[in-house]
Enzyme design. Sequence first.
Site: not given
Ligand code: HJL
Ligand code: ZN
Length: 193
Positions: A76, A78, A113, A123
């Site tokens: 992600h 963050e 998240c 995160c």
């Molecule tokens: C934040 C990110 C990102 C998400 N949220 N704040 N920064 N990709 O870079 C939140 C979303 C999750 C899914 C899939 N995304 O990422 O809820 O595969 O990407 O662990 O729950 O989970 P994974």
């Molecule tokens: Zn996250």
Amino acid sequence: MLGELEGPVRIFDGWVPPAEAPDPNDHMQYMRLALDQAQESPPRPSNFRVGALLVDADTGEILSRGYTLECEGNTHAEQCCLLKFAEARGLPEERVGEALPPNSVIYSTMEPCNLRLSGNLPCSDRIIRTRGKDGEVRIKKVYIGVTEPEKFVGENRGRAKLEENGIQCILVPGLEDRILSVATTGHETSGLQ
Ligand code: HJL
Ligand code: ZN
């Protein structure tokens, strides 16, 4: 007379570089830079394209930048910010707090998240564990562009959890449409939620 200076003599004291750090109070400027980062992220149907910055709020210096899937694996924005800053200082991510200035903040286009479908550490927990050797959390505030849409994990408690742990979360309004359109590029229902 030729060659003679008029007025006081000026001393050339060397070239002064332009200020490198943006104004720490200009939250919109940092959020725009975070959105720039989000646009670097590869489109995927299974998560959002998010961008983040790690900033020293005392000086305005940008310490690190990151975007979704920038670092190896399912990473992600963050998380990438923290990981890159830690690695540059020879530390594992879980010890990043030891190198962070005491008044660090994160700008993220999306609320951090609190649950990940992949089971990876959320995160919000990565931010909460950024403690220095004195036990104090180094990340004092998180500036957020949009709350997480209820698409993958229902209601995200990231913001609530951060605040329960004394980390203030502040919405920076004004870029929501742009942030969401970047975040959902690559989704089947892109732009329609
Ligand atoms: C934040 C990110 C990102 C998400 N949220 N704040 N920064 N990709 O870079 C939140 C979303 C999750 C899914 C899939 N995304 O990422 O809820 O595969 O990407 O662990 O729950 O989970 P994974
Ligand atoms: Zn996250």
